[in-house]
Design a protein around this motif. Structure first.
Motif, PDB file in Angstrom:
ATOM      1  N   LEU A   1      12.424   2.377 -14.328  1.00 33.45           N
ATOM      2  CA  LEU A   1      11.328   3.248 -13.919  1.00 33.45           C
ATOM      3  C   LEU A   1      11.278   4.500 -14.790  1.00 33.45           C
ATOM      4  CD1 LEU A   1      11.513   3.224 -10.038  1.00 33.45           C
ATOM      5  CD2 LEU A   1       9.613   2.451 -11.428  1.00 33.45           C
ATOM      6  N   PRO A   2      10.084   5.050 -14.967  1.00 28.99           N
ATOM      7  CA  PRO A   2       9.984   6.324 -15.693  1.00 28.99           C
ATOM      8  C   PRO A   2      10.837   7.391 -15.008  1.00 28.99           C
ATOM      9  CG  PRO A   2       7.817   5.337 -15.424  1.00 28.99           C
ATOM     10  CD  PRO A   2       8.762   4.512 -14.608  1.00 28.99           C
ATOM     11  N   GLU A   3      11.529   8.170 -15.803  1.00 26.53           N
ATOM     12  CA  GLU A   3      12.455   9.174 -15.286  1.00 26.53           C
ATOM     13  C   GLU A   3      11.749  10.286 -14.526  1.00 26.53           C
ATOM     14  OE1 GLU A   3      12.578  11.804 -19.389  1.00 26.53           O
ATOM     15  OE2 GLU A   3      13.797  10.008 -19.162  1.00 26.53           O
ATOM     16  N   THR A   4      10.438  10.368 -14.639  1.00 25.78           N
ATOM     17  CA  THR A   4       9.697  11.456 -13.993  1.00 25.78           C
ATOM     18  C   THR A   4       9.195  11.099 -12.599  1.00 25.78           C
ATOM     19  OG1 THR A   4       7.682  10.696 -15.100  1.00 25.78           O
ATOM     20  CG2 THR A   4       8.945  12.449 -16.183  1.00 25.78           C
ATOM     21  N   HIS A   5       9.374   9.865 -12.155  1.00 24.07           N
ATOM     22  CA  HIS A   5       8.876   9.480 -10.830  1.00 24.07           C
ATOM     23  C   HIS A   5       9.811  10.014  -9.745  1.00 24.07           C
ATOM     24  CE1 HIS A   5       6.125   5.910 -12.156  1.00 24.07           C
ATOM     25  NE2 HIS A   5       5.868   7.051 -12.779  1.00 24.07           N
ATOM     26  N   LEU A   6       9.218  10.651  -8.734  1.00 25.79           N
ATOM     27  CA  LEU A   6      10.005  11.285  -7.678  1.00 25.79           C
ATOM     28  C   LEU A   6       9.323  11.072  -6.331  1.00 25.79           C
ATOM     29  CD1 LEU A   6      12.436  13.418  -7.229  1.00 25.79           C
ATOM     30  CD2 LEU A   6      10.591  15.088  -7.030  1.00 25.79           C
ATOM     31  N   LEU A   7      10.107  10.704  -5.331  1.00 34.21           N
ATOM     32  CA  LEU A   7       9.620  10.526  -3.959  1.00 34.21           C
ATOM     33  C   LEU A   7      10.162  11.659  -3.099  1.00 34.21           C
ATOM     34  CD1 LEU A   7       9.666   7.234  -1.895  1.00 34.21           C
ATOM     35  CD2 LEU A   7      10.670   9.293  -0.938  1.00 34.21           C
ATOM     36  N   VAL A   8       9.297  12.270  -2.296  1.00 35.26           N
ATOM     37  CA  VAL A   8       9.698  13.343  -1.378  1.00 35.26           C
ATOM     38  C   VAL A   8       9.141  13.031   0.003  1.00 35.26           C
ATOM     39  CG1 VAL A   8       9.528  15.799  -0.814  1.00 35.26           C
ATOM     40  CG2 VAL A   8       9.734  15.090  -3.205  1.00 35.26           C
ATOM     41  N   THR A   9       9.963  13.189   1.037  1.00 39.80           N
ATOM     42  CA  THR A   9       9.479  13.082   2.415  1.00 39.80           C
ATOM     43  C   THR A   9       9.795  14.370   3.163  1.00 39.80           C
ATOM     44  OG1 THR A   9      11.528  12.140   3.325  1.00 39.80           O
ATOM     45  CG2 THR A   9       9.910  10.598   2.432  1.00 39.80           C
ATOM     46  N   ALA A  10       8.911  14.732   4.089  1.00 41.79           N
ATOM     47  CA  ALA A  10       9.122  15.898   4.952  1.00 41.79           C
ATOM     48  C   ALA A  10       8.456  15.605   6.289  1.00 41.79           C
ATOM     49  CB  ALA A  10       8.551  17.162   4.326  1.00 41.79           C
ATOM     50  N   SER A  11       9.251  15.372   7.321  1.00 42.90           N
ATOM     51  CA  SER A  11       8.733  15.091   8.658  1.00 42.90           C
ATOM     52  C   SER A  11       7.703  13.967   8.636  1.00 42.90           C
ATOM     53  CB  SER A  11       8.108  16.369   9.260  1.00 42.90           C
ATOM     54  OG  SER A  11       7.815  16.198  10.626  1.00 42.90           O
TER      55      SER A  11
ATOM     56  N   PRO B   1       8.106  17.558 -16.420  1.00 43.28           N
ATOM     57  CA  PRO B   1       7.826  17.685 -14.986  1.00 43.28           C
ATOM     58  C   PRO B   1       7.604  16.326 -14.330  1.00 43.28           C
ATOM     59  CG  PRO B   1       6.616  19.331 -16.214  1.00 43.28           C
ATOM     60  CD  PRO B   1       7.206  18.385 -17.235  1.00 43.28           C
ATOM     61  N   PHE B   2       7.711  16.316 -13.000  1.00 44.83           N
ATOM     62  CA  PHE B   2       7.695  15.070 -12.236  1.00 44.83           C
ATOM     63  C   PHE B   2       6.282  14.598 -11.901  1.00 44.83           C
ATOM     64  CE2 PHE B   2      11.797  17.029 -11.076  1.00 44.83           C
ATOM     65  CZ  PHE B   2      12.655  15.984 -11.399  1.00 44.83           C
ATOM     66  N   HIS B   3       6.167  13.295 -11.677  1.00 45.03           N
ATOM     67  CA  HIS B   3       5.046  12.690 -10.962  1.00 45.03           C
ATOM     68  C   HIS B   3       5.552  12.471  -9.533  1.00 45.03           C
ATOM     69  CE1 HIS B   3       2.539  11.985 -14.501  1.00 45.03           C
ATOM     70  NE2 HIS B   3       3.639  11.607 -15.137  1.00 45.03           N
ATOM     71  N   ILE B   4       4.989  13.188  -8.566  1.00 42.14           N
ATOM     72  CA  ILE B   4       5.555  13.223  -7.213  1.00 42.14           C
ATOM     73  C   ILE B   4       4.686  12.456  -6.228  1.00 42.14           C
ATOM     74  CG2 ILE B   4       6.255  14.714  -5.307  1.00 42.14           C
ATOM     75  CD1 ILE B   4       6.862  16.889  -7.323  1.00 42.14           C
ATOM     76  N   LEU B   5       5.329  11.634  -5.415  1.00 44.19           N
ATOM     77  CA  LEU B   5       4.694  10.959  -4.282  1.00 44.19           C
ATOM     78  C   LEU B   5       5.264  11.587  -3.018  1.00 44.19           C
ATOM     79  CD1 LEU B   5       2.679   8.682  -3.660  1.00 44.19           C
ATOM     80  CD2 LEU B   5       4.618   7.123  -3.436  1.00 44.19           C
ATOM     81  N   PHE B   6       4.415  12.323  -2.279  1.00 40.66           N
ATOM     82  CA  PHE B   6       4.859  13.131  -1.142  1.00 40.66           C
ATOM     83  C   PHE B   6       4.437  12.475   0.170  1.00 40.66           C
ATOM     84  CE2 PHE B   6       4.583  16.474   2.004  1.00 40.66           C
ATOM     85  CZ  PHE B   6       5.634  17.324   1.715  1.00 40.66           C
ATOM     86  N   PHE B   7       5.422  12.171   1.029  1.00 40.96           N
ATOM     87  CA  PHE B   7       5.176  11.547   2.332  1.00 40.96           C
ATOM     88  C   PHE B   7       5.317  12.593   3.433  1.00 40.96           C
ATOM     89  CE2 PHE B   7       6.256   8.100  -0.394  1.00 40.96           C
ATOM     90  CZ  PHE B   7       5.780   6.917   0.164  1.00 40.96           C
ATOM     91  N   GLY B   8       4.281  12.735   4.286  1.00 39.21           N
ATOM     92  CA  GLY B   8       4.342  13.674   5.396  1.00 39.21           C
ATOM     93  C   GLY B   8       3.192  13.447   6.356  1.00 39.21           C
ATOM     94  N   ARG B   9       3.087  14.310   7.374  1.00 42.59           N
ATOM     95  CA  ARG B   9       2.039  14.089   8.377  1.00 42.59           C
ATOM     96  C   ARG B   9       1.641  15.338   9.152  1.00 42.59           C
ATOM     97  NH1 ARG B   9       5.317  12.205  13.703  1.00 42.59           N
ATOM     98  NH2 ARG B   9       7.274  13.179  13.087  1.00 42.59           N
ATOM     99  N   ASP B  10       2.608  16.236   9.461  1.00 46.35           N
ATOM    100  CA  ASP B  10       2.341  17.305  10.428  1.00 46.35           C
ATOM    101  C   ASP B  10       2.385  18.682   9.780  1.00 46.35           C
ATOM    102  OD1 ASP B  10       5.003  17.677   9.937  1.00 46.35           O
ATOM    103  OD2 ASP B  10       5.704  17.022  11.913  1.00 46.35           O
ATOM    104  N   GLU B  11       2.403  19.732  10.623  1.00 53.93           N
ATOM    105  CA  GLU B  11       2.382  21.098  10.110  1.00 53.93           C
ATOM    106  C   GLU B  11       3.629  21.421   9.297  1.00 53.93           C
ATOM    107  OE1 GLU B  11      -0.118  23.076  10.126  1.00 53.93           O
ATOM    108  OE2 GLU B  11      -1.384  21.777  11.365  1.00 53.93           O
TER     109      GLU B  11
END
Length: 378
Positions: free
Chosen positions: A129-139, A38-48
């Motif tokens: 980089l480790p294969e499990t690192h993942l970046l996600v953005t949503a709004s 499974p991933f190590h996730i860095l999630f970028f966001g701000r609103d609803e």
């Protein structure tokens, strides 16, 4: 046993019917000899919108080992900074005991910002980089710098974009689709690219469409829910080695874009806009910029809770822009292009409070602004 991961990239071409071959974006896919971790996730966001996507991702605990939030800093607003505006995503993450990291307030400072450990690798190439690192953005609302994106390999930096790409690339896809009266919209999971390679132009890992005629608030929630489920499906396929991405269709002269909403978008012209046009505009942007016209004394006038009233032939020929009060519907009716009338439940004059139609109309009548029981707008 450690998984052996193969990351493939191929440049495809496409042919329009009867036309020449044209280059497309790269297609990515993963294959594995065993199931990935499974991933190590860095999630970028701000609103609803971000919150709804994050909730679904957080619930799917079989796709991640750890998850962290990156969002906007708290901002003092109101008179003399009496109110503290806090990112909804931060308010969601803290009770869940999710680590929350805030970015610098100034855009110039954010360009040099680096993520927290373990996602910063001191400038090493992404292949290490480790294969499990993942970046996600949503709004998220900010452009990520090349130095930040390069900490994650292509295919492991994803964006949840609420449109059927390549239509409506840009910061306001939901609003623009509603303004145009689109019968169908949707959400895509795409690769994030550096700005120089195009905004919202990356390969598509997953896409879901839906037919809706809604307001921004309701459609945003539905697209966020769909986007969250689609994101989890894509990540599960990645872990199983089944994920595939495809290039976006080529842009044409008729492909709609989604620039940010400005004050000019809310400005009404009753001589060219029908009541249906104004109603669509209200559903799309009234949460941020209510449709606005002007009064004869130069003050602006916001129109709230509007709907199409249809034709009123009993009122006789009326030029677009004239308003009357209807005791029957208790609304202000405004004549629009093509003979349609707009029904307005609430109005707000510049520097005044929002009022119900009857109360507002009585105030206007008391100021002597009516002509034969009618008011000129625009």
């Amino acid at each position: 046993m450690h998984a052996q991961i193969f990351y493939h990239s191929a440049r495809l071409t496409s042919r329009q019917r009867g036309g020449p071959l044209k280059a497309c974006w790269k297609v990515h896919f993963y294959s594995t000899n065993v199931t990935r971790k499974p991933f190590h996730i860095l999630f970028f966001g701000r609103d609803e919108f971000s919150c709804h996507v994050f909730k679904r991702l957080h619930d799917a605990q079989n796709v991640w080992q750890s998850i962290s939030i990156v969002t906007n800093p708290d901002v003092k607003t109101g008179r003399r900074g009496s109110h503290l505006s806090v990112s909804p995503l931060k308010l969601l993450g803290e009770p869940l005991r999710v680590p929350v990291h805030t970015i610098p307030r100034r855009k110039a400072d954010f360009r040099g910002w680096l993520p927290p450990s373990p996602f910063t690798n001191n400038g090493e190439a992404y292949l290490s980089l480790p294969e499990t690192h993942l970046l996600v953005t949503a709004s998220f609302g900010r452009i990520l710098s090349p130095s930040l994106l390069r900490l994650f390999p292509p295919g492991q930096r994803l964006n949840v974009h609420p449109s059927l790409l390549p239509a409506y690339r840009g910061p306001a896809p939901i609003q623009r689709a509603l303004m145009q009266g689109e019968g169908k919209t949707g959400v895509c999971i795409i690769d994030m690219m550096e700005k120089k390679d195009g905004i919202d132009a990356g390969s598509i890992w997953g896409c879901e469409s839906m037919a809706k005629n809604a307001t921004f608030a309701s459609l945003s929630v539905e697209l966020a829910h769909a986007g969250g489920h689609l994101l989890v499906d894509v990540l599960r396929d990645m872990l199983l080695g089944k994920a595939r991405s495809a290039p976006q269709c080529l842009l044409s002269s008729t492909t709609p874009h989604a620039p940010a909403i400005s004050a000019s978008d809310a400005q009404l012209d009753f001589t060219s806009q029908t009541a249906s046009d104004v109603a669509r505009l209200s559903r799309a942007i009234s949460h941020q910029r209510p449709p606005t016209t002007t009064m004869l004394d130069g003050r602006t006038l916001q129109l709230h809770d509007v709907s199409v009233s249809g034709r009123h032939d009993d009122m006789g020929p009326t030029e677009p822009g004239w308003a009357v009060y209807s005791p029957h519907t208790r609304t202000v009716l405004v004549s629009c292009a093509d003979g349609e009338w707009l029904s307005v439940l609430k109005l707000k004059t510049q520097d005044r409070s929002l009022l119900a139609a009857k109360e507002w109309w009585n105030g206007v009548k008391g100021l002597g602004l009516l002509h034969e029981g009618r008011l000129r707008l625009g």
